[in-house]
Design an enzyme around this catalytic site. Structure first.
Site, PDB file in Angstrom:
ATOM      1  N   LEU A 152       0.941  -1.242   0.059  1.00  0.00           N
ATOM      2  CA  LEU A 152      -0.006   0.104  -0.149  1.00  0.00           C
ATOM      3  C   LEU A 152       1.038   1.114  -0.066  1.00  0.00           C
ATOM      4  O   LEU A 152       0.441   2.144  -0.515  1.00  0.00           O
ATOM      5  CB  LEU A 152      -0.784  -0.040   1.130  1.00  0.00           C
ATOM      6  CG  LEU A 152      -1.925  -1.209   1.263  1.00  0.00           C
ATOM      7  CD1 LEU A 152      -2.625  -0.982   2.655  1.00  0.00           C
ATOM      8  CD2 LEU A 152      -3.145  -1.019   0.198  1.00  0.00           C
ATOM      9  N   GLY A 153       2.007   1.030   0.576  1.00  0.00           N
ATOM     10  CA  GLY A 153       2.983   2.302   0.733  1.00  0.00           C
ATOM     11  C   GLY A 153       4.223   1.934   1.319  1.00  0.00           C
ATOM     12  O   GLY A 153       4.155   0.767   2.070  1.00  0.00           O
ATOM     13  N   ALA A 154       5.272   2.577   1.120  1.00  0.00           N
ATOM     14  CA  ALA A 154       6.694   2.288   1.553  1.00  0.00           C
ATOM     15  C   ALA A 154       7.240   3.484   2.082  1.00  0.00           C
ATOM     16  O   ALA A 154       7.121   4.642   1.578  1.00  0.00           O
ATOM     17  CB  ALA A 154       7.543   1.650   0.432  1.00  0.00           C
ATOM     18  N   ALA A 155       7.652   3.238   3.218  1.00  0.00           N
ATOM     19  CA  ALA A 155       8.285   4.304   3.967  1.00  0.00           C
ATOM     20  C   ALA A 155       9.925   4.071   4.164  1.00  0.00           C
ATOM     21  O   ALA A 155      10.528   3.141   3.671  1.00  0.00           O
ATOM     22  CB  ALA A 155       7.789   4.535   5.248  1.00  0.00           C
ATOM     23  N   SER A 156      10.488   4.936   5.084  1.00  0.00           N
ATOM     24  CA  SER A 156      12.114   4.580   5.359  1.00  0.00           C
ATOM     25  C   SER A 156      12.417   3.423   5.948  1.00  0.00           C
ATOM     26  O   SER A 156      13.428   2.794   5.779  1.00  0.00           O
ATOM     27  CB  SER A 156      12.564   6.027   6.283  1.00  0.00           C
ATOM     28  OG  SER A 156      11.787   6.186   7.258  1.00  0.00           O
ATOM     29  N   ALA A 158      10.044   0.895   6.657  1.00  0.00           N
ATOM     30  CA  ALA A 158       9.160  -0.237   6.440  1.00  0.00           C
ATOM     31  C   ALA A 158       8.022  -0.299   5.377  1.00  0.00           C
ATOM     32  O   ALA A 158       8.235   0.915   4.704  1.00  0.00           O
ATOM     33  CB  ALA A 158       8.112  -0.617   7.871  1.00  0.00           C
ATOM     34  N   GLN A 159       7.415  -1.198   5.010  1.00  0.00           N
ATOM     35  CA  GLN A 159       6.389  -1.052   4.091  1.00  0.00           C
ATOM     36  C   GLN A 159       5.041  -1.806   4.379  1.00  0.00           C
ATOM     37  O   GLN A 159       5.183  -2.570   5.213  1.00  0.00           O
ATOM     38  CB  GLN A 159       6.818  -1.366   2.522  1.00  0.00           C
ATOM     39  CG  GLN A 159       7.039  -2.896   2.482  1.00  0.00           C
ATOM     40  CD  GLN A 159       7.925  -3.259   1.209  1.00  0.00           C
ATOM     41  OE1 GLN A 159       8.746  -2.614   0.853  1.00  0.00           O
ATOM     42  NE2 GLN A 159       7.434  -4.195   0.423  1.00  0.00           N
ATOM     43  N   VAL A 160       3.899  -1.240   3.963  1.00  0.00           N
ATOM     44  CA  VAL A 160       2.661  -1.993   4.422  1.00  0.00           C
ATOM     45  C   VAL A 160       2.003  -2.628   3.465  1.00  0.00           C
ATOM     46  O   VAL A 160       1.790  -2.385   2.399  1.00  0.00           O
ATOM     47  CB  VAL A 160       1.853  -0.632   4.977  1.00  0.00           C
ATOM     48  CG1 VAL A 160       0.487  -1.418   5.590  1.00  0.00           C
ATOM     49  CG2 VAL A 160       2.365   0.030   6.137  1.00  0.00           C
ATOM     50  N   ASP A 306       4.932  12.978  13.449  1.00  0.00           N
ATOM     51  CA  ASP A 306       5.330  12.590  12.113  1.00  0.00           C
ATOM     52  C   ASP A 306       4.075  12.868  11.337  1.00  0.00           C
ATOM     53  O   ASP A 306       3.365  11.826  10.644  1.00  0.00           O
ATOM     54  CB  ASP A 306       5.828  11.499  12.051  1.00  0.00           C
ATOM     55  CG  ASP A 306       6.547  11.178  10.783  1.00  0.00           C
ATOM     56  OD1 ASP A 306       6.771  12.069  10.129  1.00  0.00           O
ATOM     57  OD2 ASP A 306       6.842  10.083  10.354  1.00  0.00           O
TER      58      ASP A 306
END
Length: 520
Positions: A152-156, A158-160, A306
């Site tokens: 669904l999305g990727a961040a610094s 982790a990803q979901v 955040d």
């Protein structure tokens, strides 16, 4: 400077020793320690050389100098973005932080680095499966009926991924990138040495505050069990706000690297088009968001730090048809000490009441020293002229907005000096303030006085509660309660007058009396 190069050399040598192992294991080159270190050192050197040589070509203070400086800022921001995307992990986190400092850093940097809030690199599905199986002890088909391969999305960090449990409930599974933990400590050490080198070459630009924050907060953010606990704490703390929704945690499917939570969807909080399409009032959302954060900061002292758009969703309830705010990603919280929180309350109370003595006193108590005028401008994102006239008296004009951005560049050395002086707690609050203002700007609600009204209410309540806790006599407590009631009544009256002014009748009366003229 030689000492700095020796330190970097030692880190590079250590990375070189590890690189043979990584190469033999057929790992992504971007994960090789030596490659990451050399890339970071080379990028820092290129950026530094660009500033040193390019700015010599024009006379300081001229229009040509400002043009050249803007061009160097833009080039350097692009190089920094490329470095963050290549090295990932800690670098992306720092880049996201810098991208959120709209009113503290040059626009060329913030606008370029903002892309990291929504377009962080992804891990391969095989890597994600490995983390889940290692931490939960079972393969994905044993845990979930379905597990979407595309995140669904990727961040610094982790990803979901969206998944469905065997009982039919839909969940969001947040999985840590596999190499983040092993790289984090090394990346922080590397950044520390690089920033020391930059500070040696450019004494006016010390970013030690950035490394201090990374050292303290990044290890905490890597523990997803801590994030789940934060989510439950804030959900209980703010349960009286019925419009706030925080995903429930599935503890049986959660570890320090895997966090399984209730799946919630909605549009990003800065997506004005989505809100208009779904009949959501942008002013209502802006007001509620300000209300939430004022409560967290001034009353509870436990602050979600955040709030970039990817972490704050909005939606319309299918049951009540009312707008709701979904707050995600609870890894980064600031727990304010009581002394700091009360000084911060008093400062905002003074700002709203135009109490110049109070503004100076509480700014100094918060570490600003003689730079307190600059500090209050950074805190409010308003000009000093607006602060002395009253920040709630006039909305933010385009002229003032431009003045603030120009001054962010002009006073960058002093801003850095200030950020190195104030308590570490203040750094995350400044970041939070900037992210919230960025949302207001996207929603075009920045000129509203609503946020200051919410802050006023929360400051009054917080200070009154503290005074009543310290007071021993019932007579004294009654007196404090009465003063609190009077203050809140005055704030509510002011809010009502503002609302009347926005109505057709109010505008007509203001026009007759001449109050609708643009401020001079």
């Amino acid at each position: 400077m030689a000492k700095w190069f020796l330190r970097i050399g030692a880190v590079i040598t250590g990375g070189l020793a590890l690189s043979d192992f990584y190469v033999a294991s057929h790992v992504d080159p971007n994960d090789i320690a030596f490659v990451r270190i050399v890339r970071a050192v080379a990028t820092t050197a290129i950026i530094s050389f660009d500033y040193m040589t390019s700015l010599k070509k024009a006379e300081y203070g001229t229009e040509e100098y400002e043009t050249v400086k803007s061009q160097v800022h833009r080039r350097s921001a692009g190089r920094l973005l490329a470095l963050c995307c290549a090295n990932r992990g800690t670098f992306i986190k720092v880049g996201q932080h810098l991208g959120g400092l709209d009113y503290l850093l040059p626009e060329e940097y913030t606008s370029t680095l903002k892309i990291l809030h929504s377009k962080a690199p992804q891990s391969r599905l095989e890597e994600i499966q490995q983390v889940i199986e290692e931490d939960l002890g079972k393969e994905i088909p044993q845990l979930f009926v379905s597990f979407e391969e595309t995140p669904l999305g990727a961040a610094s960090w982790a990803q979901v991924h969206k998944a469905v449990l065997h009982d039919g409930r839909t969940v969001a599974v947040k999985v840590q990138h596999p190499k983040v933990r092993s790289q984090c400590a090394q990346d922080i050490i590397l950044m520390e040495h690089l920033i020391q080198g930059v500070s040696w070459m450019f004494p006016d630009f010390s970013f030690a505050w950035l490394v201090d924050e990374a050292k303290k907060n990044m290890p905490l953010e890597l523990d997803f069990l801590k994030e789940g606990h934060n989510a439950e704490v804030v959900a209980g703390m703010l349960k009286h706000f019925r419009y706030l929704k925080i995903p429930q945690i599935h503890w049986e499917l959660s570890t320090s690297r895997v966090l399984t939570m209730e799946f919630m969807e909605g549009g990003q909080v800065n997506d004005r088009e989505y809100m208009e399409k779904n009949g959501i009032d942008v002013n209502e959302i802006s007001q509620k968001l300000g209300e939430l954060y004022s409560e967290m900061i001034f009353v509870n002292g436990f602050v979600h730090c955040d709030p970039h758009p990817g972490n704050v969703l909005v939606r319309k309830s299918t049951q009540t048809n009312k707008a709701e705010i979904v707050l995600l990603d609870h890894g980064l919280y600031q727990n304010l000490t009581e002394g700091f929180r009360l000084d911060y309350c008093h400062l905002w109370h003074s700002l709203i009441r135009i109490d110049m003595k109070g503004i100076e006193m509480y700014s100094r108590r918060l570490g600003a020293g003689d730079l307190y005028p600059l500090f209050t401008c950074m805190l409010t994102a308003r000009s000093w002229a607006s602060i002395t006239r009253g920040i709630k008296q006039r909305p933010v004009s385009q002229t003032e907005e431009m003045e603030i951005r120009v001054n962010a560049v002009k006073y960058l050395p002093r801003i850095n000096e200030l950020l190195n002086k104030v308590p570490r707690q203040m750094l995350l609050l400044l970041k939070t303030n900037d992210l919230l203002r960025g949302i207001e700007t996207s929603l075009q609600t920045r000129a509203s006085a609503t946020s200051f009204i919410n802050m006023s209410r929360c400051c009054v309540r917080a200070l009154s509660r503290y005074e009543k806790d310290k007071c021993k006599s019932w007579h004294g407590k009654l007196k404090i309660s009465w003063a609190e009631t009077l203050d809140l009544w005055q704030i509510n009256l002011y809010a009502a007058l503002l609302w009347i002014k926005t109505t057709l009748l109010g505008s007509w009366i203001a026009g007759i009396l001449g109050y609708d003229q643009a401020p001079q």
